[in-house]
Write a protein that holds these residues in place. Sequence first.
Motif, PDB file in Angstrom:
ATOM      1  N   CYS A 108       0.854  -1.180   0.000  1.00 50.12           N
ATOM      2  CA  CYS A 108       0.000   0.000   0.000  1.00 50.12           C
ATOM      3  C   CYS A 108       0.889   1.229   0.000  1.00 50.12           C
ATOM      4  CB  CYS A 108      -0.906   0.000   1.218  1.00 50.12           C
ATOM      5  SG  CYS A 108      -1.880   1.520   1.423  1.00 50.12           S
ATOM      6  N   ALA A 109       0.768   2.025  -1.047  1.00 48.14           N
ATOM      7  CA  ALA A 109       1.490   3.296  -1.106  1.00 48.14           C
ATOM      8  C   ALA A 109       0.652   4.349  -0.393  1.00 48.14           C
ATOM      9  CB  ALA A 109       1.734   3.692  -2.545  1.00 48.14           C
ATOM     10  N   ALA A 110       1.240   5.002   0.599  1.00 45.52           N
ATOM     11  CA  ALA A 110       0.512   5.959   1.421  1.00 45.52           C
ATOM     12  C   ALA A 110       1.125   7.343   1.297  1.00 45.52           C
ATOM     13  CB  ALA A 110       0.528   5.514   2.874  1.00 45.52           C
ATOM     14  N   SER A 111       0.273   8.351   1.315  1.00 43.86           N
ATOM     15  CA  SER A 111       0.759   9.727   1.181  1.00 43.86           C
ATOM     16  C   SER A 111       1.164  10.335   2.514  1.00 43.86           C
ATOM     17  CB  SER A 111      -0.311  10.606   0.529  1.00 43.86           C
ATOM     18  OG  SER A 111      -1.480  10.646   1.327  1.00 43.86           O
ATOM     19  N   SER A 112       0.968   9.588   3.620  1.00 44.06           N
ATOM     20  CA  SER A 112       1.341  10.089   4.943  1.00 44.06           C
ATOM     21  C   SER A 112       1.854   8.935   5.785  1.00 44.06           C
ATOM     22  CB  SER A 112       0.151  10.734   5.638  1.00 44.06           C
ATOM     23  OG  SER A 112       0.477  11.053   6.984  1.00 44.06           O
ATOM     24  N   SER A 113       2.850   9.216   6.617  1.00 44.28           N
ATOM     25  CA  SER A 113       3.361   8.203   7.549  1.00 44.28           C
ATOM     26  C   SER A 113       3.011   8.553   8.994  1.00 44.28           C
ATOM     27  CB  SER A 113       4.879   8.073   7.405  1.00 44.28           C
ATOM     28  OG  SER A 113       5.513   9.292   7.762  1.00 44.28           O
ATOM     29  N   THR A 114       2.203   9.613   9.173  1.00 43.52           N
ATOM     30  CA  THR A 114       1.891  10.063  10.535  1.00 43.52           C
ATOM     31  C   THR A 114       0.488   9.661  10.957  1.00 43.52           C
ATOM     32  OG1 THR A 114       1.161  12.223   9.701  1.00 43.52           O
ATOM     33  CG2 THR A 114       3.474  11.999  10.347  1.00 43.52           C
ATOM     34  N   ASN A 133       8.748   3.427   6.332  1.00 47.35           N
ATOM     35  CA  ASN A 133       8.379   4.838   6.473  1.00 47.35           C
ATOM     36  C   ASN A 133       9.104   5.724   5.466  1.00 47.35           C
ATOM     37  OD1 ASN A 133       6.593   4.464   8.647  1.00 47.35           O
ATOM     38  ND2 ASN A 133       8.305   4.354  10.081  1.00 47.35           N
ATOM     39  N   ALA A 134      10.335   5.361   5.150  1.00 49.32           N
ATOM     40  CA  ALA A 134      11.117   6.176   4.214  1.00 49.32           C
ATOM     41  C   ALA A 134      10.493   6.185   2.823  1.00 49.32           C
ATOM     42  CB  ALA A 134      12.547   5.680   4.158  1.00 49.32           C
ATOM     43  N   TRP A 163       0.886   1.331  14.430  1.00 51.48           N
ATOM     44  CA  TRP A 163       0.957   2.733  14.827  1.00 51.48           C
ATOM     45  C   TRP A 163       1.778   3.522  13.823  1.00 51.48           C
ATOM     46  CZ3 TRP A 163      -1.098   4.947  19.404  1.00 51.48           C
ATOM     47  CH2 TRP A 163      -1.832   4.041  20.175  1.00 51.48           C
ATOM     48  N   PRO A 164       1.609   4.847  13.818  1.00 53.91           N
ATOM     49  CA  PRO A 164       2.297   5.672  12.828  1.00 53.91           C
ATOM     50  C   PRO A 164       3.783   5.797  13.084  1.00 53.91           C
ATOM     51  CG  PRO A 164       1.109   7.065  14.345  1.00 53.91           C
ATOM     52  CD  PRO A 164       0.713   5.646  14.654  1.00 53.91           C
ATOM     53  N   GLY A 165       4.514   6.103  12.065  1.00 51.75           N
ATOM     54  CA  GLY A 165       5.941   6.367  12.137  1.00 51.75           C
ATOM     55  C   GLY A 165       6.659   5.259  12.874  1.00 51.75           C
ATOM     56  N   ASP A 166       7.535   5.675  13.771  1.00 53.80           N
ATOM     57  CA  ASP A 166       8.268   4.731  14.607  1.00 53.80           C
ATOM     58  C   ASP A 166       7.771   4.788  16.039  1.00 53.80           C
ATOM     59  OD1 ASP A 166      11.133   5.699  12.724  1.00 53.80           O
ATOM     60  OD2 ASP A 166      10.008   3.831  12.567  1.00 53.80           O
TER      61      ASP A 166
END
Length: 122
Positions: free
Chosen positions: A22-28, A74-75, A49-52
């Motif tokens: 899944c390509a996502a426009s946000s990692s937050t 995330n990168a 959960w988001p990010g790290d």
Amino acid sequence: QVQLVESGGGSVQAGGSLRLSCAASSSTVCMGWFRQAPGKEREGVARVWPGDSPSGSPAYNDAVKGRFTISKDNAKGFLYLQMNSLKPEDTAMYYCAARWGFCSTWSGWNYWGQGTQVTVSS
């Protein structure tokens, strides 16, 4: 607004494996995978959960624990679902989803991809 685009579905025999992306426009945002089989309600499969964020470990539907693994890059802005030991009952349309805020719930997910079909034959 969060844009989500899934890929990687297909047909496989029971016991086989597939990986959804899944390509996502946000990692937050909280991110997850849901599925809907014909004639059934949509159900949560896995969420993260988001990010790290150290706030929580990934969560899984009991039906897929030990067989499916959710992960993120995330990168690159990608969410994955590695599905092993697939069963015919895993046949469904799989959706990538996202939500802001609290991640420890299967409810209130308000961003959805277009879905990708997974078919498992016996």
